[in-house]
Scaffold this motif. Structure first.
Motif, PDB file in Angstrom:
ATOM      1  N   GLY A 125      84.330 107.976  20.171  1.00 53.65           N
ATOM      2  CA  GLY A 125      83.533 109.190  19.959  1.00 53.65           C
ATOM      3  C   GLY A 125      82.089 108.986  20.390  1.00 53.65           C
ATOM      4  N   MET A 126      81.548 107.852  20.032  1.00 48.92           N
ATOM      5  CA  MET A 126      80.149 107.581  20.387  1.00 48.92           C
ATOM      6  C   MET A 126      79.987 107.433  21.896  1.00 48.92           C
ATOM      7  SD  MET A 126      78.950 104.966  17.395  1.00 48.92           S
ATOM      8  CE  MET A 126      78.621 105.576  15.724  1.00 48.92           C
ATOM      9  N   ILE A 127      80.947 106.742  22.501  1.00 42.11           N
ATOM     10  CA  ILE A 127      80.873 106.536  23.953  1.00 42.11           C
ATOM     11  C   ILE A 127      80.961 107.886  24.672  1.00 42.11           C
ATOM     12  CG2 ILE A 127      82.102 105.550  25.951  1.00 42.11           C
ATOM     13  CD1 ILE A 127      82.809 103.131  24.035  1.00 42.11           C
ATOM     14  N   SER A 128      81.894 108.730  24.231  1.00 41.33           N
ATOM     15  CA  SER A 128      82.008 110.010  24.942  1.00 41.33           C
ATOM     16  C   SER A 128      80.862 110.959  24.596  1.00 41.33           C
ATOM     17  CB  SER A 128      83.378 110.658  24.718  1.00 41.33           C
ATOM     18  OG  SER A 128      83.554 110.900  23.362  1.00 41.33           O
TER      19      SER A 128
ATOM     20  N   LYS B 110      85.803  93.249  20.955  1.00 36.26           N
ATOM     21  CA  LYS B 110      85.728  93.067  22.417  1.00 36.26           C
ATOM     22  C   LYS B 110      86.226  94.314  23.153  1.00 36.26           C
ATOM     23  CE  LYS B 110      87.678  90.340  26.222  1.00 36.26           C
ATOM     24  NZ  LYS B 110      86.591  90.721  27.133  1.00 36.26           N
ATOM     25  N   ALA B 111      87.306  94.894  22.635  1.00 32.75           N
ATOM     26  CA  ALA B 111      87.846  96.098  23.286  1.00 32.75           C
ATOM     27  C   ALA B 111      86.784  97.195  23.351  1.00 32.75           C
ATOM     28  CB  ALA B 111      89.087  96.584  22.533  1.00 32.75           C
ATOM     29  N   VAL B 112      86.046  97.334  22.251  1.00 34.44           N
ATOM     30  CA  VAL B 112      84.997  98.350  22.186  1.00 34.44           C
ATOM     31  C   VAL B 112      83.835  98.003  23.136  1.00 34.44           C
ATOM     32  CG1 VAL B 112      83.163  99.164  20.644  1.00 34.44           C
ATOM     33  CG2 VAL B 112      85.555  99.265  19.897  1.00 34.44           C
ATOM     34  N   LEU B 113      83.443  96.726  23.121  1.00 33.84           N
ATOM     35  CA  LEU B 113      82.332  96.318  23.995  1.00 33.84           C
ATOM     36  C   LEU B 113      82.706  96.504  25.468  1.00 33.84           C
ATOM     37  CD1 LEU B 113      81.116  93.065  22.157  1.00 33.84           C
ATOM     38  CD2 LEU B 113      80.016  95.314  22.143  1.00 33.84           C
ATOM     39  N   ASP B 114      83.957  96.207  25.807  1.00 30.84           N
ATOM     40  CA  ASP B 114      84.417  96.374  27.192  1.00 30.84           C
ATOM     41  C   ASP B 114      84.338  97.836  27.630  1.00 30.84           C
ATOM     42  OD1 ASP B 114      84.917  93.696  27.462  1.00 30.84           O
ATOM     43  OD2 ASP B 114      87.104  93.838  27.235  1.00 30.84           O
TER      44      ASP B 114
ATOM     45  N   ARG C 184      80.691  98.865  28.038  1.00 31.09           N
ATOM     46  CA  ARG C 184      80.138  98.298  29.275  1.00 31.09           C
ATOM     47  C   ARG C 184      80.613  99.105  30.490  1.00 31.09           C
ATOM     48  NH1 ARG C 184      82.401  93.734  28.935  1.00 31.09           N
ATOM     49  NH2 ARG C 184      80.994  92.963  27.347  1.00 31.09           N
ATOM     50  N   ALA C 185      81.903  99.454  30.483  1.00 33.46           N
ATOM     51  CA  ALA C 185      82.456 100.221  31.609  1.00 33.46           C
ATOM     52  C   ALA C 185      81.774 101.581  31.733  1.00 33.46           C
ATOM     53  CB  ALA C 185      83.955 100.395  31.420  1.00 33.46           C
ATOM     54  N   ALA C 186      81.255 102.089  30.601  1.00 37.71           N
ATOM     55  CA  ALA C 186      80.582 103.393  30.627  1.00 37.71           C
ATOM     56  C   ALA C 186      79.074 103.237  30.836  1.00 37.71           C
ATOM     57  CB  ALA C 186      80.874 104.134  29.319  1.00 37.71           C
ATOM     58  N   GLY C 187      78.639 102.018  31.122  1.00 41.35           N
ATOM     59  CA  GLY C 187      77.209 101.793  31.391  1.00 41.35           C
ATOM     60  C   GLY C 187      76.340 101.791  30.146  1.00 41.35           C
ATOM     61  N   ILE C 188      76.955 101.528  29.003  1.00 41.02           N
ATOM     62  CA  ILE C 188      76.219 101.542  27.735  1.00 41.02           C
ATOM     63  C   ILE C 188      75.816 100.111  27.364  1.00 41.02           C
ATOM     64  CG2 ILE C 188      76.480 102.015  25.246  1.00 41.02           C
ATOM     65  CD1 ILE C 188      78.567 104.201  26.141  1.00 41.02           C
ATOM     66  N   ALA C 189      74.569  99.951  26.933  1.00 39.69           N
ATOM     67  CA  ALA C 189      74.107  98.628  26.496  1.00 39.69           C
ATOM     68  C   ALA C 189      74.718  98.321  25.135  1.00 39.69           C
ATOM     69  CB  ALA C 189      72.588  98.604  26.405  1.00 39.69           C
ATOM     70  N   THR C 190      74.948  97.025  24.849  1.00 40.17           N
ATOM     71  CA  THR C 190      75.634  96.666  23.598  1.00 40.17           C
ATOM     72  C   THR C 190      74.885  95.593  22.810  1.00 40.17           C
ATOM     73  OG1 THR C 190      76.955  95.125  24.915  1.00 40.17           O
ATOM     74  CG2 THR C 190      77.965  97.252  24.388  1.00 40.17           C
ATOM     75  N   ILE C 191      74.935  95.750  21.500  1.00 41.59           N
ATOM     76  CA  ILE C 191      74.299  94.772  20.613  1.00 41.59           C
ATOM     77  C   ILE C 191      75.302  94.368  19.530  1.00 41.59           C
ATOM     78  CG2 ILE C 191      72.395  94.346  18.985  1.00 41.59           C
ATOM     79  CD1 ILE C 191      70.788  96.525  20.453  1.00 41.59           C
ATOM     80  N   ASP C 192      75.550  93.071  19.406  1.00 47.53           N
ATOM     81  CA  ASP C 192      76.335  92.554  18.282  1.00 47.53           C
ATOM     82  C   ASP C 192      75.362  92.401  17.118  1.00 47.53           C
ATOM     83  OD1 ASP C 192      78.999  92.255  19.041  1.00 47.53           O
ATOM     84  OD2 ASP C 192      78.684  90.256  19.904  1.00 47.53           O
ATOM     85  N   TYR C 193      75.647  93.122  16.046  1.00 47.20           N
ATOM     86  CA  TYR C 193      74.777  93.087  14.877  1.00 47.20           C
ATOM     87  C   TYR C 193      75.438  92.221  13.804  1.00 47.20           C
ATOM     88  CZ  TYR C 193      72.028  94.928  10.911  1.00 47.20           C
ATOM     89  OH  TYR C 193      71.215  95.065   9.807  1.00 47.20           O
ATOM     90  N   ASP C 194      74.776  91.185  13.390  1.00 43.22           N
ATOM     91  CA  ASP C 194      75.193  90.247  12.352  1.00 43.22           C
ATOM     92  C   ASP C 194      76.352  89.328  12.739  1.00 43.22           C
ATOM     93  OD1 ASP C 194      74.294  89.535   9.548  1.00 43.22           O
ATOM     94  OD2 ASP C 194      76.469  89.618   9.309  1.00 43.22           O
ATOM     95  N   ARG C 195      77.423  89.898  13.319  1.00 47.57           N
ATOM     96  CA  ARG C 195      78.588  89.084  13.698  1.00 47.57           C
ATOM     97  C   ARG C 195      78.720  89.019  15.215  1.00 47.57           C
ATOM     98  NH1 ARG C 195      82.819  92.113   9.548  1.00 47.57           N
ATOM     99  NH2 ARG C 195      81.869  91.335   7.632  1.00 47.57           N
TER     100      ARG C 195
END
Ligand code: BGC
Length: 366
Positions: free
Chosen positions: A91-94, A111-115, A118-129
């Motif tokens: 939902g957030m990606i779209s 990882k599935a979410v981060l992938d 990334r494919a949608a050109g969105i920057a990613t941050i792992d928070y805490d874990r």
């Protein structure tokens, strides 16, 4: 549900920033103004049961930071459900977020979410874990091995004060799917293993608690105690697991005699410390963690290159470095419970309820 939370974040935003900053991808077209080109941030928190922090601390500090910056943030909680976690992410990606901040429920779904992001050109941050093999752009956390070392040393200090001969130590580890739990265990075992080796302590039962489930932790610890009545110390990886052990110890009239550790400086953990039932907790200033993550996300949302992630952590699976911010944890015992109040993490009113009023006074909390 999603809408409700989104509205909550947006209302806070209206209170602190210009209406133009509220424009999302639907309403900002053509305005060309700086504020309206600021991107939206999505944040997914893991659950509300494995630790009180996710419901009481992180969401509050993150919301405040994004509001103060006038950046629109959609902060949601997956309630411990991995499918829900992925649905929220989709939902957030779209919806066109520019940055996605996640606390994974396990590295696979993380990882599935981060992938996808990334494919949608969105920057990613792992928070805490850290998401193992996830390849997030940034990682913000505490020095989690240090957290474990503080727990190990705290237990050593409490057991030494009890003057037991070769006390048996039980270990209640965090979730086996949480890389932090691995790091905590690495830290506390680096302190405890030499004590087992030289015969100061005896290694007792040792178990992982799936998903940090506090209820399951109680069942696990009850079984440990039934089969090993001589347990004299409990290394519990967070306050929730610690409280589960304390509940069982109370049932057996052993509370206070068996030191138990914790983590997160939750109100319950701190009260257990004041009552003499918990040896220590680890205070992680979550405001600093939320501020560090939001600083990165805000810069990215505004189209700037973040400069604050000056550290790096090597992902043990991919062997790649992730630009990181790692903060320093603090051990809390009865002697310095007041530091957590002074820092504004818990209030005197929350902590010093009638039952704990005398203990609070003796602990210098006024
Ligand atoms: C966090 C802890 C928390 C635990 C359970 C860990 O990843 O670092 O603060 O107690 O998860 O939610």
């Amino acid at each position: 549900m999603r809408k409700g939370l989104f509205a909550l974040a947006a209302v806070g935003l209206l209170a602190t920033s210009s209406v133009a900053a509220c424009g999302d991808d639907k309403s900002d077209s053509g305005s060309g103004s700086k504020a309206s080109s600021t991107g939206k941030v999505g944040v997914i928190l893991p659950d509300t049961k494995s630790s009180a922090r996710w419901a009481t601390a992180d969401v509050k500090y993150l919301t405040a930071a994004f509001n103060a910056a006038g950046v629109q943030a959609d902060i949601q909680n997956a309630q411990g459900d991995k499918t829900q976690f992925q649905t929220i992410a989709d939902g957030m990606i779209s919806s066109g977020v520019k940055v996605l901040v996640i606390v994974n429920l396990d590295s696979g779904t993380g990882k599935a979410v981060l992938d996808k992001a990334r494919a949608a050109g969105i920057a990613t941050i792992d928070y805490d874990r850290l998401t193992l093999n996830g390849g997030a752009d940034y990682y913000v956390s505490f020095d989690n091995v240090k957290v474990g070392e503080l727990q190990g040393q705290g237990l050593v200090d409490c057991l030494t004060a009890k003057k037991y001969t070769k006390p048996i130590v039980a270990e209640l580890n965090g979730s086996p799917t949480d890389n932090n739990a691995t790091l905590f265990a690495q830290g506390y075992n680096s302190v405890l293993d030499p004590k087992y080796a030289d015969g100061t302590f005896q290694k007792g039962p040792n178990q992982d608690v799936p998903d940090w489930d506090n209820t399951q932790a109680g069942t696990i610890f009850e079984q440990m105690l039934t089969s090993n009545k001589e347990i004299k110390g409990v290394l519990a990886a967070n306050d929730g697991l610690g409280n589960a052990a304390i509940t069982i110890l109370k049932k057996n009239k052993l509370n206070g005699q068996v030191p138990v550790t914790g983590q997160d400086a939750t109100v319950q953990g701190l009260q257990n410390i004041l009552a003499g039932d918990q040896c220590m907790t680890v205070y992680k200033a979550i405001k600093k963690e939320a501020d560090a993550a939001s600083e990165l996300a805000i810069a990215i949302a505004k189209g700037q290159k973040p400069t604050s992630a000056t550290g790096k952590v090597t992902d043990p699976e991919s062997k790649k470095d992730v630009a990181s911010v790692l903060l320093t944890p603090q051990a809390i015992t009865k002697d310095n419970v007041k530091d957590v109040v002074t820092d504004g993490f818990v209030t005197k009113d929350e902590l010093c309820t009638a039952q704990f009023a005398t203990a609070c006074t003796s602990a210098g909390i006024s």
